[in-house]
Write a protein that holds these residues in place. Structure first.
Motif, mmCIF file in Angstrom:
data_model
loop_
_atom_site.group_PDB
_atom_site.id
_atom_site.type_symbol
_atom_site.label_atom_id
_atom_site.label_comp_id
_atom_site.label_asym_id
_atom_site.label_seq_id
_atom_site.Cartn_x
_atom_site.Cartn_y
_atom_site.Cartn_z
ATOM 1 N N ILE A 18 0.843 -1.201 0.000
ATOM 2 C CA ILE A 18 0.000 0.000 0.000
ATOM 3 C C ILE A 18 0.875 1.247 0.000
ATOM 4 C CG2 ILE A 18 -1.570 1.371 1.434
ATOM 5 C CD1 ILE A 18 -2.989 -1.217 2.154
ATOM 6 N N GLY A 19 1.961 1.199 0.742
ATOM 7 C CA GLY A 19 2.908 2.312 0.707
ATOM 8 C C GLY A 19 3.486 2.511 -0.682
ATOM 9 N N GLY A 20 3.745 1.419 -1.383
ATOM 10 C CA GLY A 20 4.238 1.506 -2.752
ATOM 11 C C GLY A 20 3.198 2.096 -3.691
ATOM 12 N N VAL A 21 1.949 1.726 -3.491
ATOM 13 C CA VAL A 21 0.874 2.299 -4.308
ATOM 14 C C VAL A 21 0.794 3.798 -4.081
ATOM 15 C CG1 VAL A 21 -1.628 2.382 -4.641
ATOM 16 C CG2 VAL A 21 -0.478 0.178 -4.414
ATOM 17 N N TYR A 22 0.852 4.192 -2.827
ATOM 18 C CA TYR A 22 0.748 5.611 -2.485
ATOM 19 C C TYR A 22 1.902 6.422 -3.081
ATOM 20 C CZ TYR A 22 0.425 9.843 0.299
ATOM 21 O OH TYR A 22 0.337 11.152 0.690
ATOM 22 N N SER A 23 3.092 5.855 -3.019
ATOM 23 C CA SER A 23 4.249 6.611 -3.480
ATOM 24 C C SER A 23 4.394 6.633 -4.992
ATOM 25 C CB SER A 23 5.529 6.069 -2.839
ATOM 26 O OG SER A 23 5.787 4.773 -3.306
ATOM 27 N N THR A 24 3.837 5.658 -5.706
ATOM 28 C CA THR A 24 3.995 5.622 -7.151
ATOM 29 C C THR A 24 2.759 6.105 -7.908
ATOM 30 O OG1 THR A 24 3.265 3.317 -7.259
ATOM 31 C CG2 THR A 24 5.632 3.715 -7.075
ATOM 32 N N TRP A 25 1.700 6.480 -7.211
ATOM 33 C CA TRP A 25 0.455 6.810 -7.889
ATOM 34 C C TRP A 25 0.616 7.984 -8.870
ATOM 35 C CZ3 TRP A 25 -3.747 4.512 -9.173
ATOM 36 C CH2 TRP A 25 -4.837 5.238 -9.616
ATOM 37 N N LYS A 26 1.327 9.035 -8.495
ATOM 38 C CA LYS A 26 1.425 10.209 -9.360
ATOM 39 C C LYS A 26 2.419 10.029 -10.489
ATOM 40 C CE LYS A 26 -0.252 13.706 -6.269
ATOM 41 N NZ LYS A 26 -0.119 15.044 -5.766
ATOM 42 N N THR A 27 3.406 9.177 -10.318
ATOM 43 C CA THR A 27 4.451 9.056 -11.338
ATOM 44 C C THR A 27 4.248 7.856 -12.260
ATOM 45 O OG1 THR A 27 5.853 7.832 -9.814
ATOM 46 C CG2 THR A 27 6.164 10.219 -9.906
ATOM 47 N N LEU A 31 2.180 0.902 -12.653
ATOM 48 C CA LEU A 31 2.816 0.150 -11.569
ATOM 49 C C LEU A 31 1.981 0.213 -10.296
ATOM 50 C CD1 LEU A 31 5.238 -1.433 -10.484
ATOM 51 C CD2 LEU A 31 6.324 0.758 -9.981
ATOM 52 N N ALA A 32 1.370 1.362 -10.043
ATOM 53 C CA ALA A 32 0.527 1.498 -8.859
ATOM 54 C C ALA A 32 -0.675 0.567 -8.933
ATOM 55 C CB ALA A 32 0.076 2.944 -8.697
ATOM 56 N N VAL A 33 -1.241 0.404 -10.111
ATOM 57 C CA VAL A 33 -2.388 -0.505 -10.264
ATOM 58 C C VAL A 33 -1.948 -1.950 -10.042
ATOM 59 C CG1 VAL A 33 -4.042 -1.406 -11.945
ATOM 60 C CG2 VAL A 33 -3.665 1.056 -11.754
ATOM 61 N N VAL A 34 -0.782 -2.309 -10.566
ATOM 62 C CA VAL A 34 -0.265 -3.665 -10.350
ATOM 63 C C VAL A 34 -0.034 -3.908 -8.864
ATOM 64 C CG1 VAL A 34 1.703 -5.184 -10.754
ATOM 65 C CG2 VAL A 34 0.734 -3.870 -12.639
#
Length: 51
Positions: A18-27, A31-34
């Protein structure tokens, strides 16, 4: 090994993802969806393992 350890590990992995989703959502939305799909799989696995 008690099954609660596996559940805690899967939930910890889900939190990490979830932390990875949060940090990659804007860029990197792809990857965030995966990562979000992997969160759902980890939480589902934890629930299935507990039941």
């Amino acid at each position: 090994m008690p099954k609660e350890y596996v559940v805690i590990g899967l939930l910890a992995l889900a939190g990490f993802l979830i932390g990875g989703v949060y940090s990659t959502w804007k860029t990197a939305r792809g990857l965030a969806v995966v990562l979000a799909v992997l969160v759902v799989v980890a939480v589902g696995g934890a629930i299935a393992w507990l039941v």
